[in-house]
Design a protein around this motif. Structure first.
Motif, PDB file in Angstrom:
ATOM      1  N   ASP A   2       0.824  -1.201   0.000  1.00  0.00           N
ATOM      2  CA  ASP A   2       0.000   0.000   0.000  1.00  0.00           C
ATOM      3  C   ASP A   2       0.865   1.260   0.000  1.00  0.00           C
ATOM      4  OD1 ASP A   2      -1.868   1.996   1.992  1.00  0.00           O
ATOM      5  OD2 ASP A   2      -2.866   0.983   0.316  1.00  0.00           O
ATOM      6  N   ILE A   3       0.273   2.365  -0.508  1.00  0.00           N
ATOM      7  CA  ILE A   3       0.990   3.646  -0.552  1.00  0.00           C
ATOM      8  C   ILE A   3       1.395   4.093   0.850  1.00  0.00           C
ATOM      9  CG2 ILE A   3       0.677   6.110  -0.993  1.00  0.00           C
ATOM     10  CD1 ILE A   3       1.235   4.671  -3.511  1.00  0.00           C
ATOM     11  N   SER A   4       0.536   3.839   1.832  1.00  0.00           N
ATOM     12  CA  SER A   4       0.839   4.239   3.219  1.00  0.00           C
ATOM     13  C   SER A   4       2.077   3.511   3.735  1.00  0.00           C
ATOM     14  CB  SER A   4      -0.361   3.952   4.121  1.00  0.00           C
ATOM     15  OG  SER A   4      -1.489   4.670   3.691  1.00  0.00           O
ATOM     16  N   ILE A  19       0.485  11.506   0.656  1.00  0.00           N
ATOM     17  CA  ILE A  19      -0.041  10.143   0.505  1.00  0.00           C
ATOM     18  C   ILE A  19      -1.277  10.137  -0.393  1.00  0.00           C
ATOM     19  CG2 ILE A  19      -1.067   8.197   1.746  1.00  0.00           C
ATOM     20  CD1 ILE A  19       0.741   8.923   4.131  1.00  0.00           C
ATOM     21  N   ARG A  20      -2.163  11.126  -0.188  1.00  0.00           N
ATOM     22  CA  ARG A  20      -3.370  11.204  -1.013  1.00  0.00           C
ATOM     23  C   ARG A  20      -3.015  11.471  -2.481  1.00  0.00           C
ATOM     24  NH1 ARG A  20      -5.483  14.244   3.360  1.00  0.00           N
ATOM     25  NH2 ARG A  20      -5.199  16.180   2.168  1.00  0.00           N
ATOM     26  N   ALA A  23      -1.548   8.318  -4.045  1.00  0.00           N
ATOM     27  CA  ALA A  23      -2.617   7.344  -4.293  1.00  0.00           C
ATOM     28  C   ALA A  23      -3.423   7.734  -5.536  1.00  0.00           C
ATOM     29  CB  ALA A  23      -3.528   7.247  -3.070  1.00  0.00           C
ATOM     30  N   GLU A  24      -3.642   9.033  -5.709  1.00  0.00           N
ATOM     31  CA  GLU A  24      -4.360   9.522  -6.890  1.00  0.00           C
ATOM     32  C   GLU A  24      -3.586   9.213  -8.163  1.00  0.00           C
ATOM     33  OE1 GLU A  24      -5.568  13.840  -8.840  1.00  0.00           O
ATOM     34  OE2 GLU A  24      -5.197  13.700  -6.679  1.00  0.00           O
ATOM     35  N   ARG A  26      -1.390   6.861  -8.545  1.00  0.00           N
ATOM     36  CA  ARG A  26      -1.371   5.403  -8.753  1.00  0.00           C
ATOM     37  C   ARG A  26      -2.671   4.937  -9.399  1.00  0.00           C
ATOM     38  NH1 ARG A  26       0.130   0.764  -4.256  1.00  0.00           N
ATOM     39  NH2 ARG A  26       0.054  -0.997  -5.695  1.00  0.00           N
ATOM     40  N   ARG A  27      -3.806   5.475  -8.984  1.00  0.00           N
ATOM     41  CA  ARG A  27      -5.085   5.112  -9.602  1.00  0.00           C
ATOM     42  C   ARG A  27      -5.105   5.532 -11.077  1.00  0.00           C
ATOM     43  NH1 ARG A  27      -7.061   6.903  -4.559  1.00  0.00           N
ATOM     44  NH2 ARG A  27      -7.602   8.948  -5.446  1.00  0.00           N
ATOM     45  N   ALA A  46       4.398   1.968  -7.003  1.00  0.00           N
ATOM     46  CA  ALA A  46       3.982   2.753  -5.837  1.00  0.00           C
ATOM     47  C   ALA A  46       5.073   3.737  -5.412  1.00  0.00           C
ATOM     48  CB  ALA A  46       3.633   1.814  -4.685  1.00  0.00           C
ATOM     49  N   CYS A  49       5.179   6.572  -7.994  1.00  0.00           N
ATOM     50  CA  CYS A  49       4.037   7.469  -7.778  1.00  0.00           C
ATOM     51  C   CYS A  49       4.277   8.384  -6.583  1.00  0.00           C
ATOM     52  CB  CYS A  49       2.765   6.650  -7.559  1.00  0.00           C
ATOM     53  SG  CYS A  49       2.183   5.801  -9.043  1.00  0.00           S
TER      54      CYS A  49
END
Length: 284
Positions: A2-4, A19-20, A23-24, A26-27, A46, A49
């Protein structure tokens, strides 16, 4: 992973905005294409990103730790990073001043800016009016090429491969832009005297031992027949003088055989000295 978890391993878990954003991105990558096609695994994707997000938010990012975490070599990681950025359409903003500080060439900042301005004006002038509106000079490869050529002009060492990685382009594109910039802005970045390889320079020492009449034009010899005929006339005059002297000596010996040896010696002293034939200098 996970990104976290990636952010925690890189010591960036306290920055929720980062982090947000990662994640954006990566999506967006998952929606655009399958990263495994270009050889980028999930962990590496990851990490990349996360770096892209940190770059856009201007947050300090430890790239060496990221490369170690991705499990790839530095070169493979840089290649994957550039590929991922190009696919999702994220443009790198390359600042001349930051680039100069990064490579230790602060004194060429003004030169790079002038070259970029001149190149843009001259390139647009060479295009038809209908195509000028579509010209895009915002890509970082133009800044990187101008920076490299100015550094080369002032004999400053710049790591070309590292510069290509920083601007996120390919070697072929960088070479193409550099060639175009050199042609249009030769007065700014061109090097008038390139050092030639000794093997490529044709020696002319052998030409000095060849008669002017035998020299060829492509070897740096004479192009007209006038120089050759002049040499031949001079040679015939020398031969004529020798024949006159020889006939004089022979006639003297026949008329007075007893004084033959003395007359030969006296005649040899009276023989005109042979003048050296001076060849015209070869234009180098």
């Amino acid at each position: 992973m996970d990104i976290s978890d990636i952010a925690k391993k890189l010591g960036l878990d306290n920055n929720k905005l980062l982090i947000r954003k990662a994640a954006e991105i990566r999506r967006l990558c998952d929606a655009q294409f399958d990263s495994s096609i270009i050889g980028v695994g999930e962990i590496c994707k990851a990490v990349i990103c996360m770096e892209i997000a940190a770059t856009r938010l201007q947050i300090l990012f430890d790239r060496q730790a990221a490369i170690k975490l991705s499990g790839m070599s530095e070169k493979a990681y840089s290649r994957s990073f550039n590929s991922l950025q190009n696919v999702i359409g994220i443009k790198i903003k390359l600042n001349v001043r930051e680039l100069a500080v990064q490579f230790g060439c602060v004194r060429i900042i003004k030169s790079v800016q002038n070259v970029l301005t001149s190149y843009k004006e001259r390139f647009l002038a060479s295009l038809p009016a209908s195509r000028r509106a579509n010209a895009d000079f915002t890509r970082p490869v133009f800044t990187a090429a101008a920076f490299y050529l100015c550094a080369k002009k002032q004999k400053l060492k710049v790591d070309k491969l590292r510069l290509i990685e920083v601007c996120g382009t390919s070697e072929s594109e960088f070479s193409c832009v550099s060639t175009s910039m050199t042609d249009l802005c030769f007065d700014c970045v061109g090097i008038s005297k390139e050092k030639k390889d000794a093997k490529d320079v044709k020696g002319n020492r052998d030409l000095l031992d060849v008669l002017p009449g035998k020299r060829r034009l492509e070897d740096g010899g004479y192009s007209s027949d006038e120089d050759s005929s002049c040499y031949k006339r001079h040679k015939k005059m020398e031969e004529a003088k020798y024949e006159d002297w020889k006939s004089t000596v022979v006639n003297s010996i026949k008329q007075n055989p007893e004084k033959g040896p003395k007359r030969v010696i006296q005649a040899s002293l009276n023989f005109p000295k042979k003048t050296e034939t001076k060849e015209l200098p070869v234009d180098s």
